[in-house]
Design a protein around this motif. Structure first.
Motif, PDB file in Angstrom:
ATOM      1  N   ARG A 127      15.729 -16.324  -4.002  1.00 43.08           N
ATOM      2  CA  ARG A 127      14.266 -16.407  -3.989  1.00 43.08           C
ATOM      3  C   ARG A 127      13.707 -15.908  -2.651  1.00 43.08           C
ATOM      4  NH1 ARG A 127      13.621 -21.577  -4.761  1.00 43.08           N
ATOM      5  NH2 ARG A 127      12.980 -22.080  -2.653  1.00 43.08           N
ATOM      6  N   LYS A 128      14.332 -16.316  -1.542  1.00 41.81           N
ATOM      7  CA  LYS A 128      13.862 -15.887  -0.221  1.00 41.81           C
ATOM      8  C   LYS A 128      14.052 -14.386  -0.018  1.00 41.81           C
ATOM      9  CE  LYS A 128      12.316 -19.682   1.382  1.00 41.81           C
ATOM     10  NZ  LYS A 128      10.892 -19.842   1.648  1.00 41.81           N
ATOM     11  N   VAL A 129      15.155 -13.820  -0.482  1.00 38.79           N
ATOM     12  CA  VAL A 129      15.391 -12.382  -0.343  1.00 38.79           C
ATOM     13  C   VAL A 129      14.363 -11.606  -1.171  1.00 38.79           C
ATOM     14  CG1 VAL A 129      17.017 -10.528  -0.952  1.00 38.79           C
ATOM     15  CG2 VAL A 129      17.811 -12.556   0.258  1.00 38.79           C
ATOM     16  N   THR A 130      14.050 -12.092  -2.360  1.00 44.46           N
ATOM     17  CA  THR A 130      13.038 -11.437  -3.186  1.00 44.46           C
ATOM     18  C   THR A 130      11.674 -11.494  -2.519  1.00 44.46           C
ATOM     19  OG1 THR A 130      14.269 -12.050  -5.166  1.00 44.46           O
ATOM     20  CG2 THR A 130      11.980 -11.407  -5.477  1.00 44.46           C
ATOM     21  N   GLU A 131      11.331 -12.644  -1.938  1.00 42.28           N
ATOM     22  CA  GLU A 131      10.051 -12.759  -1.225  1.00 42.28           C
ATOM     23  C   GLU A 131      10.004 -11.812  -0.034  1.00 42.28           C
ATOM     24  OE1 GLU A 131       9.584 -16.851  -0.133  1.00 42.28           O
ATOM     25  OE2 GLU A 131       9.413 -17.515  -2.216  1.00 42.28           O
ATOM     26  N   ALA A 132      11.096 -11.697   0.702  1.00 41.27           N
ATOM     27  CA  ALA A 132      11.128 -10.799   1.863  1.00 41.27           C
ATOM     28  C   ALA A 132      11.002  -9.344   1.420  1.00 41.27           C
ATOM     29  CB  ALA A 132      12.416 -11.002   2.653  1.00 41.27           C
ATOM     30  N   ALA A 133      11.634  -8.985   0.311  1.00 48.04           N
ATOM     31  CA  ALA A 133      11.528  -7.616  -0.190  1.00 48.04           C
ATOM     32  C   ALA A 133      10.095  -7.309  -0.608  1.00 48.04           C
ATOM     33  CB  ALA A 133      12.481  -7.406  -1.360  1.00 48.04           C
ATOM     34  N   GLN A 134       9.444  -8.257  -1.252  1.00 45.94           N
ATOM     35  CA  GLN A 134       8.048  -8.052  -1.645  1.00 45.94           C
ATOM     36  C   GLN A 134       7.150  -7.940  -0.418  1.00 45.94           C
ATOM     37  OE1 GLN A 134       6.822  -7.392  -4.626  1.00 45.94           O
ATOM     38  NE2 GLN A 134       8.912  -7.438  -5.412  1.00 45.94           N
ATOM     39  N   LYS A 135       7.431  -8.748   0.591  1.00 40.49           N
ATOM     40  CA  LYS A 135       6.632  -8.700   1.822  1.00 40.49           C
ATOM     41  C   LYS A 135       6.834  -7.368   2.537  1.00 40.49           C
ATOM     42  CE  LYS A 135       5.813 -12.194   5.014  1.00 40.49           C
ATOM     43  NZ  LYS A 135       6.262 -13.182   5.995  1.00 40.49           N
ATOM     44  N   ALA A 136       8.048  -6.832   2.513  1.00 42.89           N
ATOM     45  CA  ALA A 136       8.325  -5.563   3.181  1.00 42.89           C
ATOM     46  C   ALA A 136       7.610  -4.402   2.505  1.00 42.89           C
ATOM     47  CB  ALA A 136       9.821  -5.301   3.215  1.00 42.89           C
ATOM     48  N   LEU A 137       7.292  -4.535   1.226  1.00 41.40           N
ATOM     49  CA  LEU A 137       6.586  -3.478   0.512  1.00 41.40           C
ATOM     50  C   LEU A 137       5.082  -3.512   0.755  1.00 41.40           C
ATOM     51  CD1 LEU A 137       8.493  -3.542  -2.892  1.00 41.40           C
ATOM     52  CD2 LEU A 137       8.714  -1.896  -1.031  1.00 41.40           C
ATOM     53  N   ASP A 138       4.594  -4.549   1.415  1.00 40.21           N
ATOM     54  CA  ASP A 138       3.173  -4.656   1.724  1.00 40.21           C
ATOM     55  C   ASP A 138       2.786  -3.513   2.671  1.00 40.21           C
ATOM     56  OD1 ASP A 138       0.592  -5.566   2.060  1.00 40.21           O
ATOM     57  OD2 ASP A 138       1.136  -7.074   3.564  1.00 40.21           O
ATOM     58  N   PRO A 139       1.716  -2.759   2.375  1.00 42.79           N
ATOM     59  CA  PRO A 139       1.344  -1.621   3.228  1.00 42.79           C
ATOM     60  C   PRO A 139       1.074  -2.005   4.680  1.00 42.79           C
ATOM     61  CG  PRO A 139       0.133  -1.549   1.165  1.00 42.79           C
ATOM     62  CD  PRO A 139       0.877  -2.846   1.193  1.00 42.79           C
ATOM     63  N   LYS A 140       0.472  -3.153   4.928  1.00 44.14           N
ATOM     64  CA  LYS A 140       0.203  -3.579   6.308  1.00 44.14           C
ATOM     65  C   LYS A 140       1.507  -3.802   7.067  1.00 44.14           C
ATOM     66  CE  LYS A 140      -4.205  -5.856   5.428  1.00 44.14           C
ATOM     67  NZ  LYS A 140      -4.921  -7.131   5.453  1.00 44.14           N
ATOM     68  N   VAL A 141       2.457  -4.444   6.433  1.00 41.46           N
ATOM     69  CA  VAL A 141       3.742  -4.720   7.074  1.00 41.46           C
ATOM     70  C   VAL A 141       4.499  -3.413   7.315  1.00 41.46           C
ATOM     71  CG1 VAL A 141       5.963  -5.896   6.789  1.00 41.46           C
ATOM     72  CG2 VAL A 141       3.863  -7.037   6.105  1.00 41.46           C
ATOM     73  N   ARG A 142       4.478  -2.504   6.343  1.00 38.82           N
ATOM     74  CA  ARG A 142       5.148  -1.217   6.512  1.00 38.82           C
ATOM     75  C   ARG A 142       4.535  -0.442   7.671  1.00 38.82           C
ATOM     76  NH1 ARG A 142       5.862   2.323   1.526  1.00 38.82           N
ATOM     77  NH2 ARG A 142       7.355   3.273   2.913  1.00 38.82           N
ATOM     78  N   ARG A 143       3.213  -0.427   7.760  1.00 41.71           N
ATOM     79  CA  ARG A 143       2.536   0.282   8.834  1.00 41.71           C
ATOM     80  C   ARG A 143       2.919  -0.308  10.189  1.00 41.71           C
ATOM     81  NH1 ARG A 143      -2.625  -0.844   7.668  1.00 41.71           N
ATOM     82  NH2 ARG A 143      -2.440   0.432   5.825  1.00 41.71           N
ATOM     83  N   ARG A 144       2.924  -1.642  10.273  1.00 44.87           N
ATOM     84  CA  ARG A 144       3.302  -2.300  11.521  1.00 44.87           C
ATOM     85  C   ARG A 144       4.735  -1.960  11.902  1.00 44.87           C
ATOM     86  NH1 ARG A 144       4.541  -8.227  10.937  1.00 44.87           N
ATOM     87  NH2 ARG A 144       6.485  -7.251  10.354  1.00 44.87           N
ATOM     88  N   ASN A 145       5.653  -1.980  10.933  1.00 49.85           N
ATOM     89  CA  ASN A 145       7.049  -1.665  11.217  1.00 49.85           C
ATOM     90  C   ASN A 145       7.221  -0.220  11.672  1.00 49.85           C
ATOM     91  OD1 ASN A 145       7.792  -4.256  10.588  1.00 49.85           O
ATOM     92  ND2 ASN A 145       8.504  -3.758   8.515  1.00 49.85           N
TER      93      ASN A 145
END
Length: 178
Positions: A127-145
């Motif tokens: 569940r945590k890995v799935t949540e992290a994968a979904q969070k990583a696909l967020d455009p704001k998070v991708r831009r920050r990374n």
């Protein structure tokens, strides 16, 4: 015959057998004989009021092993030792070349075939890995990374450029007193 980690009581506190528990036990037995025992311990059943009830963890050991307590205990010890060896190899591969996290999760999956606590930890981890994968696909998070990675590469390039300008291609341990 239920023994070991899948031992359960099919009777209520008053001593009479309930229809729902008997039906669940029959469903588990049918699932094991049909070869779908892998999903029997993970699926939940819906109660009469619509709430989800958790089914008990069922051992994945063969029936002839579960029939005898000492054999089933030996089976569980063997599963524990194999899972521990895979997890230890995974921990070693965290610092050595190899897929360390994959091996750790594989060892946890091996333990989850016999132990309810490992099954719960594995489900939480998924569940945590799935949540992290979904969070990583967020455009704001991708831009920050992307911005952080670019900034880090620019800083590393500047430091390497300064070192080469100051010392040339001389390695740090070959520097004379300067």
């Amino acid at each position: 015959m239920n023994t070991g980690s899948d031992r359960g009581t099919n009777e209520s506190a008053a001593g009479d057998t309930t229809t729902e528990t008997t039906a669940q036990t029959a469903a588990d037995t049918t699932a094991e004989t049909a070869g779908t025992a892998g999903t029997a311990g993970t699926a939940g059943t819906a109660g009469a009021d619509g709430t989800a009830e958790e089914t008990p963890h069922v051992s994945k050991a063969p029936a002839f092993i579960k029939a005898r307590r000492t054999l089933h205990l030996s089976w569980q010890v063997g599963v524990f030792v194999v899972g521990l060896a895979v997890i230890a190899a995974g921990v070693a591969m965290l610092v050595l070349p190899g897929p360390g996290w994959v091996a750790i999760f594989a060892g946890l999956a091996i333990w989850a075939t016999e132990f309810a606590w490992a099954h719960l930890v594995l489900r939480w981890t998924k569940r945590k890995v799935t949540e992290a994968a979904q969070k990583a696909l967020d455009p704001k998070v991708r831009r920050r990374n992307i911005i952080l990675t670019t900034t880090g590469l620019v800083i590393a390039g500047a430091l390497i450029g300064f070192y080469l300008w100051k010392y040339g291609l001389v390695l740090p341990w070959d520097l004379k007193d300067q």
